[in-house]
Design an enzyme around this catalytic site. Sequence first.
Site, mmCIF file in Angstrom:
data_model
loop_
_atom_site.group_PDB
_atom_site.id
_atom_site.type_symbol
_atom_site.label_atom_id
_atom_site.label_comp_id
_atom_site.label_asym_id
_atom_site.label_seq_id
_atom_site.Cartn_x
_atom_site.Cartn_y
_atom_site.Cartn_z
ATOM 1 N N HIS A 132 -46.036 51.263 -4.969
ATOM 2 C CA HIS A 132 -45.334 52.169 -5.861
ATOM 3 C C HIS A 132 -46.279 53.935 -6.102
ATOM 4 O O HIS A 132 -47.199 52.980 -6.498
ATOM 5 C CB HIS A 132 -44.404 51.800 -6.901
ATOM 6 C CG HIS A 132 -43.622 52.551 -7.925
ATOM 7 N ND1 HIS A 132 -42.946 53.794 -7.439
ATOM 8 C CD2 HIS A 132 -43.988 53.056 -9.117
ATOM 9 C CE1 HIS A 132 -42.579 54.312 -8.112
ATOM 10 N NE2 HIS A 132 -42.684 54.654 -9.406
ATOM 11 N N CYS A 149 -38.537 52.180 -11.415
ATOM 12 C CA CYS A 149 -39.521 52.616 -9.811
ATOM 13 C C CYS A 149 -39.242 50.763 -8.965
ATOM 14 O O CYS A 149 -39.863 51.248 -8.008
ATOM 15 C CB CYS A 149 -40.544 52.956 -10.991
ATOM 16 S SG CYS A 149 -40.871 54.068 -11.428
ATOM 17 N N ASN A 169 -43.607 60.845 -8.222
ATOM 18 C CA ASN A 169 -42.973 59.772 -8.258
ATOM 19 C C ASN A 169 -41.435 60.153 -8.085
ATOM 20 O O ASN A 169 -40.718 60.920 -8.961
ATOM 21 C CB ASN A 169 -43.672 59.551 -9.857
ATOM 22 C CG ASN A 169 -42.787 57.119 -10.234
ATOM 23 O OD1 ASN A 169 -42.074 57.083 -8.844
ATOM 24 N ND2 ASN A 169 -42.920 57.623 -11.240
HETATM 25 O O1 UT7 Z 1 -42.982 55.435 -12.438
HETATM 26 C C1 UT7 Z 1 -42.922 54.472 -13.663
HETATM 27 C C2 UT7 Z 1 -44.120 54.190 -14.587
HETATM 28 N N1 UT7 Z 1 -45.127 55.693 -15.373
HETATM 29 C C3 UT7 Z 1 -45.682 55.280 -15.047
HETATM 30 O O2 UT7 Z 1 -46.306 54.346 -13.685
HETATM 31 C C4 UT7 Z 1 -47.102 55.644 -15.111
HETATM 32 C C5 UT7 Z 1 -47.901 56.143 -16.464
HETATM 33 N N2 UT7 Z 1 -48.373 56.141 -17.097
HETATM 34 C C6 UT7 Z 1 -49.498 57.076 -16.465
HETATM 35 O O3 UT7 Z 1 -49.593 57.420 -15.306
HETATM 36 C C7 UT7 Z 1 -50.391 57.753 -17.063
HETATM 37 O O4 UT7 Z 1 -50.733 57.746 -18.125
HETATM 38 C C8 UT7 Z 1 -49.677 59.848 -17.453
HETATM 39 C C9 UT7 Z 1 -50.257 60.341 -15.932
HETATM 40 C C10 UT7 Z 1 -48.127 60.301 -17.619
HETATM 41 C C11 UT7 Z 1 -50.679 60.654 -18.767
HETATM 42 O O5 UT7 Z 1 -52.277 60.425 -18.410
HETATM 43 P P1 UT7 Z 1 -53.328 59.907 -19.227
HETATM 44 O O6 UT7 Z 1 -54.329 59.703 -18.851
HETATM 45 O O7 UT7 Z 1 -52.555 58.858 -20.039
HETATM 46 O O8 UT7 Z 1 -53.314 60.749 -20.731
HETATM 47 P P2 UT7 Z 1 -52.965 61.212 -21.627
HETATM 48 O O9 UT7 Z 1 -51.390 60.807 -21.475
HETATM 49 O O10 UT7 Z 1 -53.692 59.822 -22.418
HETATM 50 O O11 UT7 Z 1 -53.236 62.862 -22.726
HETATM 51 C C12 UT7 Z 1 -54.897 62.926 -22.373
HETATM 52 C C13 UT7 Z 1 -54.897 63.674 -22.404
HETATM 53 C C14 UT7 Z 1 -53.950 64.986 -23.889
HETATM 54 O O12 UT7 Z 1 -54.313 65.482 -24.631
HETATM 55 P P3 UT7 Z 1 -55.223 65.624 -25.979
HETATM 56 O O13 UT7 Z 1 -55.159 64.608 -26.566
HETATM 57 O O14 UT7 Z 1 -56.497 64.745 -25.404
HETATM 58 O O15 UT7 Z 1 -55.974 66.510 -26.313
HETATM 59 C C15 UT7 Z 1 -52.377 65.218 -23.424
HETATM 60 O O16 UT7 Z 1 -52.008 65.995 -24.572
HETATM 61 O O17 UT7 Z 1 -54.345 65.123 -22.023
HETATM 62 C C16 UT7 Z 1 -52.575 66.263 -22.269
HETATM 63 N N3 UT7 Z 1 -52.097 66.506 -21.743
HETATM 64 C C17 UT7 Z 1 -52.045 66.930 -20.429
HETATM 65 N N4 UT7 Z 1 -53.016 67.916 -19.834
HETATM 66 C C18 UT7 Z 1 -52.676 69.322 -19.322
HETATM 67 C C19 UT7 Z 1 -51.211 65.572 -20.990
HETATM 68 N N5 UT7 Z 1 -49.974 66.026 -19.817
HETATM 69 C C20 UT7 Z 1 -50.784 67.008 -19.504
HETATM 70 C C21 UT7 Z 1 -50.373 68.042 -18.540
HETATM 71 N N6 UT7 Z 1 -51.382 68.819 -18.196
HETATM 72 N N7 UT7 Z 1 -50.076 67.845 -18.004
#
Ligand code: UT7
Length: 329
Positions: free
Chosen positions: A256, A116, A286
């Site tokens: 980004h 990225c 992204n």
């Molecule tokens: O560009 C390269 C660099 N990459 C980045 O900068 C990405 C950085 N990371 C992020 O942007 C975020 O971590 C994500 C958008 C990938 C995820 O968001 P988050 O707020 O960190 O969510 P999480 O992974 O902590 O998940 C929270 C909950 C989980 O459920 P439980 O365990 O709390 O029951 C996930 O299973 O949300 C669930 N979840 C979803 N729910 C609905 C994960 N993906 C989804 C989804 N739809 N697509």
Amino acid sequence: MNKITAAITAVGGYAPENKLTNFDLEKMVDTNDEWIRTRTGISERRILNEPGMATSDLGAPAVKELLRKRNMDAKEIDCIICATVTADMAFPATANIISDKVGATNAWSFDLNAACSGFLFALTTGASFIESGRYKKVVVVGADKMSAIVDYTDRNNCILFGDAAGAVLLEPSTEGNGILDSLLKTDGSGKNFLHMKAGGSLRPASVETVMAKEHYIYQEGQSVFKFAVKGMADISAELLERNGLTGDDISWLVPHQANLRIIDATANRMGLPKEKVMINIGKYGNTTAATIPLCLWEWESQLKKGENIVLAAFGGGFTWGATLVKWAY
Ligand code: UT7
């Protein structure tokens, strides 16, 4: 004689027509529009889904557009650098294929992989070629067909990424415009959190790697998020400080586009109001190496000569960085 700097003198961009919306994704995996928008800021992304089309088919139209805008023949290009993690093939370089597709028969070309942050790494590399006086016209492309490495049964990742390309032309300036400073960093230990497991020399493609879905993006989202928020905000603040600038001196932040919450944190840290931040993640998701030039492409008509612009990125590697640009036209 005034110092030679590398000015951006034209911008091109390309995003495929085909849209994949949050509502489309609701039908593919267990997710919903509300979750995606509030956690990431994304509503839809563009997908290059025509058979036989690859990353070079995103990059080539972007380069053709900037040539048209600058009224320039492709044969005048000295060098093309393509930042990408989704090369058409393992080799040759996608930059070579773009050169061929646009008719840049006098250019040498190569790919650069910094995920990225790829566009910033390539921009700084290209700027050095201009500053040295060795080359007069360097094209820097950021292009990624992320849909080629996304598992559309994995809700953690398939909501995030899209396909697009952006390109800029660098030419010498003696007016003090262009790429003025860059702070770029890597931390290879970050590979554990964001990588593609197979397809490289470590784990060449095999039936086993395909069955284990190892040819897709692997990301530990929460960990990457924490590093990204700190990395992008800290380096942008450091760049301002090192150049004796404050948020008031900056006309635009071009971050980004990985997550709206990471963008907001960076803007806050720099003391910038939302009106000064380019944000198009809602429409494109992204697009990895393409996010920053795609923003410049969309906002080009609003940019004014002499404006200070900060480009900032964080991504796989880990790689991160910030670049200070004085707009040249
Ligand atoms: O560009 C390269 C660099 N990459 C980045 O900068 C990405 C950085 N990371 C992020 O942007 C975020 O971590 C994500 C958008 C990938 C995820 O968001 P988050 O707020 O960190 O969510 P999480 O992974 O902590 O998940 C929270 C909950 C989980 O459920 P439980 O365990 O709390 O029951 C996930 O299973 O949300 C669930 N979840 C979803 N729910 C609905 C994960 N993906 C989804 C989804 N739809 N697509």
